[in-house]
Scaffold this motif. Structure first.
Motif, PDB file in Angstrom:
ATOM      1  N   CYS A 105       0.837  -1.309  -0.110  1.00  0.00           N
ATOM      2  CA  CYS A 105      -0.118  -0.064  -0.217  1.00  0.00           C
ATOM      3  C   CYS A 105       0.875   1.156   0.096  1.00  0.00           C
ATOM      4  CB  CYS A 105      -0.689   0.010   1.048  1.00  0.00           C
ATOM      5  SG  CYS A 105       0.015  -0.389   2.858  1.00  0.00           S
ATOM      6  N   GLU A 106       0.301   2.310  -0.204  1.00  0.00           N
ATOM      7  CA  GLU A 106       0.994   3.688   0.127  1.00  0.00           C
ATOM      8  C   GLU A 106       1.745   3.632   1.536  1.00  0.00           C
ATOM      9  OE1 GLU A 106       1.550   5.810  -2.201  1.00  0.00           O
ATOM     10  OE2 GLU A 106       0.415   5.014  -3.834  1.00  0.00           O
ATOM     11  N   PRO A 107       3.061   4.257   1.352  1.00  0.00           N
ATOM     12  CA  PRO A 107       3.690   4.474   0.181  1.00  0.00           C
ATOM     13  C   PRO A 107       4.672   3.227  -0.334  1.00  0.00           C
ATOM     14  CG  PRO A 107       4.965   5.321   2.225  1.00  0.00           C
ATOM     15  CD  PRO A 107       3.604   4.712   2.580  1.00  0.00           C
ATOM     16  N   ILE A 149       9.357   0.747   3.278  1.00  0.00           N
ATOM     17  CA  ILE A 149       9.308   0.030   4.605  1.00  0.00           C
ATOM     18  C   ILE A 149       7.966   0.316   5.351  1.00  0.00           C
ATOM     19  CG2 ILE A 149      10.180  -1.040   6.792  1.00  0.00           C
ATOM     20  CD1 ILE A 149      11.325  -2.247   4.433  1.00  0.00           C
ATOM     21  N   LYS A 150       7.161  -0.635   5.697  1.00  0.00           N
ATOM     22  CA  LYS A 150       6.021  -0.362   6.424  1.00  0.00           C
ATOM     23  C   LYS A 150       6.185  -0.778   7.992  1.00  0.00           C
ATOM     24  CE  LYS A 150       3.788   0.390   2.316  1.00  0.00           C
ATOM     25  NZ  LYS A 150       4.815  -0.298   1.433  1.00  0.00           N
ATOM     26  N   PRO A 151       6.306   0.258   8.898  1.00  0.00           N
ATOM     27  CA  PRO A 151       6.473  -0.017  10.343  1.00  0.00           C
ATOM     28  C   PRO A 151       5.372  -1.129  11.012  1.00  0.00           C
ATOM     29  CG  PRO A 151       6.948   2.327  10.055  1.00  0.00           C
ATOM     30  CD  PRO A 151       6.323   1.657   8.724  1.00  0.00           C
ATOM     31  N   PHE A 152       4.394  -0.989  10.568  1.00  0.00           N
ATOM     32  CA  PHE A 152       3.412  -1.852  11.176  1.00  0.00           C
ATOM     33  C   PHE A 152       3.474  -3.470  10.750  1.00  0.00           C
ATOM     34  CE2 PHE A 152       1.247  -0.773   7.089  1.00  0.00           C
ATOM     35  CZ  PHE A 152       1.175  -2.171   6.569  1.00  0.00           C
ATOM     36  N   THR A 153       4.619  -3.635   9.959  1.00  0.00           N
ATOM     37  CA  THR A 153       5.030  -5.119   9.688  1.00  0.00           C
ATOM     38  C   THR A 153       6.054  -5.684  10.667  1.00  0.00           C
ATOM     39  OG1 THR A 153       6.784  -4.398   8.339  1.00  0.00           O
ATOM     40  CG2 THR A 153       4.435  -4.819   6.945  1.00  0.00           C
ATOM     41  N   PHE A 154       6.618  -4.743  11.615  1.00  0.00           N
ATOM     42  CA  PHE A 154       7.615  -5.187  12.472  1.00  0.00           C
ATOM     43  C   PHE A 154       7.273  -6.401  13.427  1.00  0.00           C
ATOM     44  CE2 PHE A 154       9.884  -0.920  12.134  1.00  0.00           C
ATOM     45  CZ  PHE A 154      10.213  -0.965  10.857  1.00  0.00           C
ATOM     46  N   GLY A 155       6.235  -6.097  14.033  1.00  0.00           N
ATOM     47  CA  GLY A 155       5.498  -7.048  14.990  1.00  0.00           C
ATOM     48  C   GLY A 155       5.356  -8.532  14.229  1.00  0.00           C
ATOM     49  N   TYR A 158      -9.797  15.777 -18.150  1.00  0.00           N
ATOM     50  CA  TYR A 158      -8.984  16.934 -17.779  1.00  0.00           C
ATOM     51  C   TYR A 158      -8.318  16.687 -16.515  1.00  0.00           C
ATOM     52  CZ  TYR A 158     -12.377  18.660 -21.323  1.00  0.00           C
ATOM     53  OH  TYR A 158     -13.186  18.853 -22.463  1.00  0.00           O
ATOM     54  N   HIS A 159      -8.535  15.371 -15.953  1.00  0.00           N
ATOM     55  CA  HIS A 159      -8.048  15.003 -14.664  1.00  0.00           C
ATOM     56  C   HIS A 159      -7.352  13.917 -14.643  1.00  0.00           C
ATOM     57  CE1 HIS A 159     -10.428  18.358 -12.607  1.00  0.00           C
ATOM     58  NE2 HIS A 159     -11.471  17.897 -13.495  1.00  0.00           N
ATOM     59  N   ILE A 160      -6.262  13.828 -13.980  1.00  0.00           N
ATOM     60  CA  ILE A 160      -5.270  12.522 -13.979  1.00  0.00           C
ATOM     61  C   ILE A 160      -5.233  12.217 -12.387  1.00  0.00           C
ATOM     62  CG2 ILE A 160      -3.015  11.620 -14.118  1.00  0.00           C
ATOM     63  CD1 ILE A 160      -2.539  13.666 -16.409  1.00  0.00           C
ATOM     64  N   VAL A 161      -5.711  10.880 -12.032  1.00  0.00           N
ATOM     65  CA  VAL A 161      -6.010  10.425 -10.746  1.00  0.00           C
ATOM     66  C   VAL A 161      -4.721   9.222 -10.802  1.00  0.00           C
ATOM     67  CG1 VAL A 161      -7.378   9.287  -9.375  1.00  0.00           C
ATOM     68  CG2 VAL A 161      -8.318  10.931 -10.803  1.00  0.00           C
ATOM     69  N   ASP A 162      -3.857   9.320  -9.743  1.00  0.00           N
ATOM     70  CA  ASP A 162      -2.965   8.411  -9.491  1.00  0.00           C
ATOM     71  C   ASP A 162      -3.275   7.321  -8.789  1.00  0.00           C
ATOM     72  OD1 ASP A 162      -0.374   7.173  -9.455  1.00  0.00           O
ATOM     73  OD2 ASP A 162       0.576   8.362  -8.335  1.00  0.00           O
ATOM     74  N   SER A 163      -3.311   5.992  -9.111  1.00  0.00           N
ATOM     75  CA  SER A 163      -3.808   4.840  -8.536  1.00  0.00           C
ATOM     76  C   SER A 163      -2.628   3.967  -8.352  1.00  0.00           C
ATOM     77  CB  SER A 163      -4.895   4.221  -9.137  1.00  0.00           C
ATOM     78  OG  SER A 163      -5.947   5.014  -9.481  1.00  0.00           O
ATOM     79  N   GLY A 164      -2.457   3.310  -7.180  1.00  0.00           N
ATOM     80  CA  GLY A 164      -1.471   2.153  -6.826  1.00  0.00           C
ATOM     81  C   GLY A 164      -2.140   0.775  -6.593  1.00  0.00           C
ATOM     82  N   VAL A 165      -1.685  -0.170  -7.413  1.00  0.00           N
ATOM     83  CA  VAL A 165      -2.320  -1.667  -7.137  1.00  0.00           C
ATOM     84  C   VAL A 165      -1.207  -2.564  -7.270  1.00  0.00           C
ATOM     85  CG1 VAL A 165      -3.879  -3.535  -8.012  1.00  0.00           C
ATOM     86  CG2 VAL A 165      -4.483  -0.911  -8.417  1.00  0.00           C
ATOM     87  N   ASN A 166      -1.062  -3.558  -6.363  1.00  0.00           N
ATOM     88  CA  ASN A 166      -0.193  -4.492  -6.346  1.00  0.00           C
ATOM     89  C   ASN A 166      -0.261  -5.535  -7.573  1.00  0.00           C
ATOM     90  OD1 ASN A 166       1.558  -6.616  -5.709  1.00  0.00           O
ATOM     91  ND2 ASN A 166       1.109  -6.796  -3.675  1.00  0.00           N
ATOM     92  N   ILE A 167       0.301  -5.287  -8.280  1.00  0.00           N
ATOM     93  CA  ILE A 167       0.227  -5.682  -9.855  1.00  0.00           C
ATOM     94  C   ILE A 167       0.673  -7.222  -9.971  1.00  0.00           C
ATOM     95  CG2 ILE A 167       2.236  -4.988 -11.079  1.00  0.00           C
ATOM     96  CD1 ILE A 167      -1.335  -4.837 -12.583  1.00  0.00           C
ATOM     97  N   VAL A 168       1.611  -7.647  -9.138  1.00  0.00           N
ATOM     98  CA  VAL A 168       2.511  -9.062  -9.436  1.00  0.00           C
ATOM     99  C   VAL A 168       1.418 -10.021  -9.452  1.00  0.00           C
ATOM    100  CG1 VAL A 168       3.952 -10.480  -8.369  1.00  0.00           C
ATOM    101  CG2 VAL A 168       4.540  -8.019  -8.153  1.00  0.00           C
TER     102      VAL A 168
END
Length: 330
Positions: free
Chosen positions: A72-74, A78-84, A122-132
């Motif tokens: 997910c974003e960003p 590294i995502k700190p919530f993954t440490f535990g 007239y608008h560009i929307v940036d989306s993020g998806v785990n494409i793998v």
């Protein structure tokens, strides 16, 4: 399914020290989630020379989950919530990561849909998806691509897996109970010379069936708790795989985890039933209403049996036809 509830992780003294070392490399608990120290390259540099193997292992699991499970974003950070989660996973404790990943993927696809509605010429929307995973799924079901994936021999030559001698003549790989997972067939594959867009635009090129063809040397786990022909009735206590089957084929709310914490996303099995070889039933309203703790119950080995016994007594598992499609709904 897993044994530990990811919402109720408790770290002992030694595990808390490892967590503090991870946060130190991250530059503290209040550091920016998209700062320089959070980049994958900086993370590798911080731990690759560490003499503490336990810390290095946890750092690797945290990076793996940040990139492959909770992308997910960003992204690419590294995502700190993954440490535990990484600390428990490094000690061999099982977590329901598959369901958490699916919840995150569904959430991203929903957001992609909303972004498409919000966009315009007239608008560009940036989306993020785990494409793998989506990319591997599309390739595996494309008539143009299904035969171009890597073979077992090609994967062995990359030295990414260790082949073990087996007196029976079958290929055994270190760290895998069976053959290699089907996803590895598409590992590091470059398909620049193939018509990706045109193949996806052609309905006849897409295989609307379960994994009827699996290349030699690979495996794909079946959700069915039986291999014998004919429909069978199971009691809930007969086979743990029945619990997985119920989880796959029942409308529910599944948890997902990101930087904002836990949330729930709707799971409608009729949308994916054909991928498991089941007839696609008439869609029904998913009126499930419960909190995140209740959504975790069917995902935990210690609570799943009790959860389903409150709802089911027996489970009818449909039969498999010779072409691996089931001709009756469950």
């Amino acid at each position: 399914m897993g044994k530990l509830n990811p919402m109720e992780l408790q770290l002992n003294e030694d595990e808390s020290k490892i967590e503090e070392k991870l946060y130190k490399a991250f530059r503290g608990r209040t550091a920016s989630p998209s700062g320089q120290r959070a980049r994958f390259s900086s993370w590798i540099s911080a731990f690759k020379k560490s003499s503490n193997r336990a810390v290095r292992r946890v750092a690797f699991f945290s990076m793996w989950m940040s990139k492959c499970i909770f992308n997910c974003e960003p992204v690419q950070f590294i995502k700190p919530f993954t440490f535990g989660l990484a600390i428990k996973l490094s000690k061999g404790m099982s977590l329901p990561l598959g369901t958490l990943f699916l919840g995150c993927l569904y959430l991203e696809l929903d957001q992609l849909h909303y972004d498409e509605l919000a966009s315009s010429p007239y608008h560009i929307v940036d989306s993020g998806v785990n494409i793998v995973m989506l990319q591997a799924f599309a390739w595996e079901r494309s008539r143009s691509y299904i035969n171009i994936g890597k073979s077992i021999g090609e994967i062995c030559r990359t030295k990414r897996v260790i082949l073990i001698d087996n007196p029976d003549g079958e290929d055994w790989f270190f760290g895998f109970k069976h053959s290699l997972p089907l996803l590895m067939k598409w590992m590091t594959l470059k398909v620049r010379s193939f018509p990706v867009i045109s193949s996806l635009d052609t309905i006849s090129d897409f295989i609307w069936m379960p994994y009827a063809y699996i290349a030699d040397g690979f495996f794909c786990s079946s959700p069915f708790p039986c291999t014998r022909p004919g429909s069978q009735m199971f009691n809930l206590g007969e086979d743990n795989k029945v619990l997985n089957f119920l989880l796959i084929t029942s409308p529910s709310l599944i948890p997902c985890l990101n930087s904002l914490g836990f949330s729930l996303v709707i799971y409608n099995p009729h949308r994916v039933s054909r991928q498991f070889g089941l007839d696609q039933d008439v869609p029904v309203a998913n009126d499930m209403e419960y909190d995140i703790q209740e959504a975790m119950r069917p995902l935990l080995h210690s609570l799943a049996m009790e959860y389903w016994r409150e709802r089911e007594e027996n489970v009818l598992v449909p039969s498999k036809a010779e072409n691996k499609l089931c001709r009756m709904t469950c």
